[in-house]
Design an enzyme around this catalytic site. Sequence first.
Site, PDB file in Angstrom:
ATOM      1  CE  LYS A 179       4.977   1.008   1.635  1.00  0.00           C
ATOM      2  NZ  LYS A 179       4.222   2.205   1.314  1.00  0.00           N
ATOM      3  CD  GLU A 206      -2.606   1.267  -0.087  1.00  0.00           C
ATOM      4  OE1 GLU A 206      -3.303   0.339  -0.538  1.00  0.00           O
ATOM      5  OE2 GLU A 206      -2.423   2.324  -0.726  1.00  0.00           O
ATOM      6  CB  CYS A 220       5.876   4.104   6.807  1.00  0.00           C
ATOM      7  SG  CYS A 220       4.208   3.452   6.918  1.00  0.00           S
TER       8      CYS A 220
HETATM    9  P1  NAD Z   1      -2.078  -0.215  12.677  1.00  0.00           P
HETATM   10  O1  NAD Z   1      -1.284  -0.522  13.874  1.00  0.00           O
HETATM   11  O2  NAD Z   1      -2.850   1.073  12.587  1.00  0.00           O
HETATM   12  O3  NAD Z   1      -3.146  -1.405  12.424  1.00  0.00           O
HETATM   13  C1  NAD Z   1      -2.838  -2.753  12.498  1.00  0.00           C
HETATM   14  C2  NAD Z   1      -3.996  -3.472  13.174  1.00  0.00           C
HETATM   15  O4  NAD Z   1      -3.770  -4.883  13.080  1.00  0.00           O
HETATM   16  C3  NAD Z   1      -4.133  -3.179  14.670  1.00  0.00           C
HETATM   17  O5  NAD Z   1      -5.419  -2.627  14.928  1.00  0.00           O
HETATM   18  C4  NAD Z   1      -3.938  -4.541  15.361  1.00  0.00           C
HETATM   19  O6  NAD Z   1      -4.758  -4.725  16.497  1.00  0.00           O
HETATM   20  C5  NAD Z   1      -4.333  -5.489  14.241  1.00  0.00           C
HETATM   21  N1  NAD Z   1      -3.804  -6.852  14.400  1.00  0.00           N
HETATM   22  C6  NAD Z   1      -2.535  -7.237  14.663  1.00  0.00           C
HETATM   23  N2  NAD Z   1      -2.443  -8.581  14.677  1.00  0.00           N
HETATM   24  C7  NAD Z   1      -3.685  -9.065  14.419  1.00  0.00           C
HETATM   25  C8  NAD Z   1      -4.223 -10.374  14.297  1.00  0.00           C
HETATM   26  N3  NAD Z   1      -3.460 -11.453  14.418  1.00  0.00           N
HETATM   27  N4  NAD Z   1      -5.531 -10.502  14.044  1.00  0.00           N
HETATM   28  C9  NAD Z   1      -6.330  -9.402  13.911  1.00  0.00           C
HETATM   29  N5  NAD Z   1      -5.863  -8.134  13.995  1.00  0.00           N
HETATM   30  C10 NAD Z   1      -4.563  -7.966  14.255  1.00  0.00           C
HETATM   31  O7  NAD Z   1      -1.081  -0.325  11.442  1.00  0.00           O
HETATM   32  P2  NAD Z   1      -1.201   0.405  10.011  1.00  0.00           P
HETATM   33  O8  NAD Z   1      -0.679   1.796  10.080  1.00  0.00           O
HETATM   34  O9  NAD Z   1      -2.557   0.165   9.461  1.00  0.00           O
HETATM   35  O10 NAD Z   1      -0.129  -0.431   9.174  1.00  0.00           O
HETATM   36  C11 NAD Z   1      -0.362  -1.765   8.799  1.00  0.00           C
HETATM   37  C12 NAD Z   1       0.715  -2.187   7.824  1.00  0.00           C
HETATM   38  O11 NAD Z   1       0.647  -1.368   6.646  1.00  0.00           O
HETATM   39  C13 NAD Z   1       2.140  -2.045   8.347  1.00  0.00           C
HETATM   40  O12 NAD Z   1       2.915  -3.085   7.837  1.00  0.00           O
HETATM   41  C14 NAD Z   1       2.598  -0.719   7.741  1.00  0.00           C
HETATM   42  O13 NAD Z   1       3.993  -0.675   7.584  1.00  0.00           O
HETATM   43  C15 NAD Z   1       1.909  -0.729   6.410  1.00  0.00           C
HETATM   44  N6  NAD Z   1       1.646   0.586   5.831  1.00  0.00           N
HETATM   45  C16 NAD Z   1       1.229   1.620   6.626  1.00  0.00           C
HETATM   46  C17 NAD Z   1       0.931   2.858   6.060  1.00  0.00           C
HETATM   47  C18 NAD Z   1       0.454   4.008   6.889  1.00  0.00           C
HETATM   48  O14 NAD Z   1       0.402   5.128   6.370  1.00  0.00           O
HETATM   49  N7  NAD Z   1       0.106   3.817   8.156  1.00  0.00           N
HETATM   50  C19 NAD Z   1       1.033   3.046   4.668  1.00  0.00           C
HETATM   51  C20 NAD Z   1       1.441   1.953   3.896  1.00  0.00           C
HETATM   52  C21 NAD Z   1       1.744   0.745   4.481  1.00  0.00           C
HETATM   53  C1  UDX Z   2       4.639   7.466   3.907  1.00  0.00           C
HETATM   54  C2  UDX Z   2       4.738   7.298   2.389  1.00  0.00           C
HETATM   55  O1  UDX Z   2       4.661   8.589   1.767  1.00  0.00           O
HETATM   56  C3  UDX Z   2       3.622   6.421   1.874  1.00  0.00           C
HETATM   57  O2  UDX Z   2       3.770   6.220   0.476  1.00  0.00           O
HETATM   58  C4  UDX Z   2       3.721   5.096   2.606  1.00  0.00           C
HETATM   59  O3  UDX Z   2       2.726   4.253   2.130  1.00  0.00           O
HETATM   60  C5  UDX Z   2       3.616   5.289   4.111  1.00  0.00           C
HETATM   61  O4  UDX Z   2       4.640   6.193   4.538  1.00  0.00           O
HETATM   62  P1  UDX Z   2       3.146   8.907   5.552  1.00  0.00           P
HETATM   63  O5  UDX Z   2       4.209   8.568   6.544  1.00  0.00           O
HETATM   64  O6  UDX Z   2       1.737   8.643   5.911  1.00  0.00           O
HETATM   65  O7  UDX Z   2       3.409   8.122   4.193  1.00  0.00           O
HETATM   66  O8  UDX Z   2       3.242  10.458   5.152  1.00  0.00           O
HETATM   67  P2  UDX Z   2       4.259  11.292   4.235  1.00  0.00           P
HETATM   68  O9  UDX Z   2       3.469  12.301   3.520  1.00  0.00           O
HETATM   69  O10 UDX Z   2       5.141  10.448   3.428  1.00  0.00           O
HETATM   70  O11 UDX Z   2       5.130  12.062   5.323  1.00  0.00           O
HETATM   71  C6  UDX Z   2       6.061  11.378   6.149  1.00  0.00           C
HETATM   72  C7  UDX Z   2       6.821  12.382   6.974  1.00  0.00           C
HETATM   73  O12 UDX Z   2       7.681  13.159   6.143  1.00  0.00           O
HETATM   74  C8  UDX Z   2       5.929  13.399   7.701  1.00  0.00           C
HETATM   75  O13 UDX Z   2       6.447  13.613   9.001  1.00  0.00           O
HETATM   76  C9  UDX Z   2       6.032  14.650   6.862  1.00  0.00           C
HETATM   77  O14 UDX Z   2       5.807  15.833   7.575  1.00  0.00           O
HETATM   78  C10 UDX Z   2       7.476  14.538   6.377  1.00  0.00           C
HETATM   79  N1  UDX Z   2       7.724  15.271   5.124  1.00  0.00           N
HETATM   80  C11 UDX Z   2       7.098  14.909   3.974  1.00  0.00           C
HETATM   81  C12 UDX Z   2       8.633  16.317   5.127  1.00  0.00           C
HETATM   82  O15 UDX Z   2       9.226  16.643   6.167  1.00  0.00           O
HETATM   83  N2  UDX Z   2       8.887  16.971   3.941  1.00  0.00           N
HETATM   84  C13 UDX Z   2       8.275  16.632   2.773  1.00  0.00           C
HETATM   85  O16 UDX Z   2       8.559  17.271   1.749  1.00  0.00           O
HETATM   86  C14 UDX Z   2       7.354  15.571   2.795  1.00  0.00           C
END
Ligand code: NAD
Ligand code: UDX
Length: 467
Positions: free
Chosen positions: A225, A170, A281
């Site tokens: 990713k 994602e 992340c």
């Molecule tokens: P999060 O912590 O917000 O959500 C994860 C959820 O999974 C939690 O609510 C937890 O309780 C649940 N969980 C864990 N183990 C479980 C199980 N065995 N059964 C059921 N539920 C379970 O995490 P997130 O930010 O959504 O990130 C999830 C993944 O996506 C991570 O690997 C992260 O690196 C990736 N990712 C995050 C972002 C972002 O912007 N947050 C973007 C891209 C990818």
């Molecule tokens: C990031 C990646 O962008 C996204 O593609 C991935 O799936 C998850 O991690 P996110 O962490 O949600 O997303 O936000 P992002 O907009 O990337 O910002 C990350 C951090 O960088 C923030 O603290 C933001 O303030 C900082 N940032 C971003 C800067 O300091 N300068 C910039 O120009 C852009």
Amino acid sequence: MGSINIKSICCIGAGYVGGPTMAVIADNCPEIKITIVDLNKERIVLWNSNDLNKIPVFEPGLKEIIKKVRNKNLFFSTDVPNAISNADMIFISVNTPTKTKGIGAGRASDISWVEACTRQVAEYAIGETIVVEKSTIPVKTAEAIRSILMSCSKEDDQTKTSFSVLSNPEFLAEGTAINDLQNPDRILIGGDDQGSIDALKNIYLNWVPENQVITTNLWSSELSKLIANAFLAQRISSINSISALCEVTGANIEEVKKAIGLDSRIGSKFLNAGPGFGGSCFKKDLLNLTYLCEHFGLPEVSKYWEQVISINNWQQYRIYKTVINKLFGNVNKKKIVILGFSFKSDTNDTRESPAILICKNLLNEGANLFIHDPKVKKSQVEFELRNVGIDNNLNWIFTEKLEGIFDNADAILVLTEWGIYKEINWKSVNKVLRNPSWLFDTRRIIDPDIVNDYEFNFWQVGRGNDL
Ligand code: NAD
Ligand code: UDX
């Protein structure tokens, strides 16, 4: 697997990725029934809350979609086994934080949650099931998932089960998640079973143009990713390193950014200097990348990417040091207003927010902090500060309102670029501060010409005084 028509999806993990991603799929594919499950009961209760302001993830546009699809074709539940049994396709969207103990502690990603839910999939899945890695995981994780699933495949006729594993990372960013999901730059699908790849691709084709859906082998997809995040983080550390050089040479980072960003080979995005990157992340994925490089015998590559993290830590530290230096080397009992605690605007997420370390350091110097954020809850600030060793009785208060917050303040520190901070009337704020007072803008949201008129002591990241 032959051609498969997906009618029922289960997403394990109702977090910042699982919630918004499935909401957008549900909205675009009304004929597919989607159930998001989570072990965290409280989170599921909040997702099911009648008051849409209580859903656990704040994202512009999310509550409107939830209102449309919830309990029509999108469901939130804690009944993991049932949702798995009924699904043709299962997304693993659980957390993959940095390991805290054992081999690789502090660097490798902890895939124990991925493993735990894979075991549940192995136990409860029925029939042909496609398992999709949505979580960000170390390259080669699909191998582990596969071997768990295969070792548990049921052979008897009644419950005959077969699995295929896809990688579908994602790329959404928080704060813009809905737009990123509706209009993605690309959808990446890694796998080796054409039928399963087509099944997932067909879901996205409901709203994504075909030329934006790309397919690769599993390992390229898993690795891409991590590399996308590493490249993005690298740009931020690059610009932040140059912000320091601007400050001491009289250059202005905004002008440098414009000049280099107009080079089409460089491009203008992700060149905003700030307090350092936060979020769940970048740091985790960079640490994981450096660990993997070392694991695969490439220490030089590992060291190269480590530097991106070092500069980020340094940027947070140097902002704290700047505040101390400007306030005569002493902030003991001084009132400092912190504007913004989330790691960026338009999200309530505080994971790895630069505000955490900057506040911790200022509190340890004896400052009195008045912390404001429009979407973060006080309990969340408390949680983050406790995690870095700050006890609740130390001198900080949290407020959701800006009224009265600036009275007698010695300094104001803008840490998040929330829109409401751009509307602040600095002329009237200036009247209520204690003199001499400082305004520190780490996000470059304030026009220096305006505040200079009000005789503020003003510091902005990357802005050197003309020499
Ligand atoms: P999060 O912590 O917000 O959500 C994860 C959820 O999974 C939690 O609510 C937890 O309780 C649940 N969980 C864990 N183990 C479980 C199980 N065995 N059964 C059921 N539920 C379970 O995490 P997130 O930010 O959504 O990130 C999830 C993944 O996506 C991570 O690997 C992260 O690196 C990736 N990712 C995050 C972002 C972002 O912007 N947050 C973007 C891209 C990818
Ligand atoms: C990031 C990646 O962008 C996204 O593609 C991935 O799936 C998850 O991690 P996110 O962490 O949600 O997303 O936000 P992002 O907009 O990337 O910002 C990350 C951090 O960088 C923030 O603290 C933001 O303030 C900082 N940032 C971003 C800067 O300091 N300068 C910039 O120009 C852009």
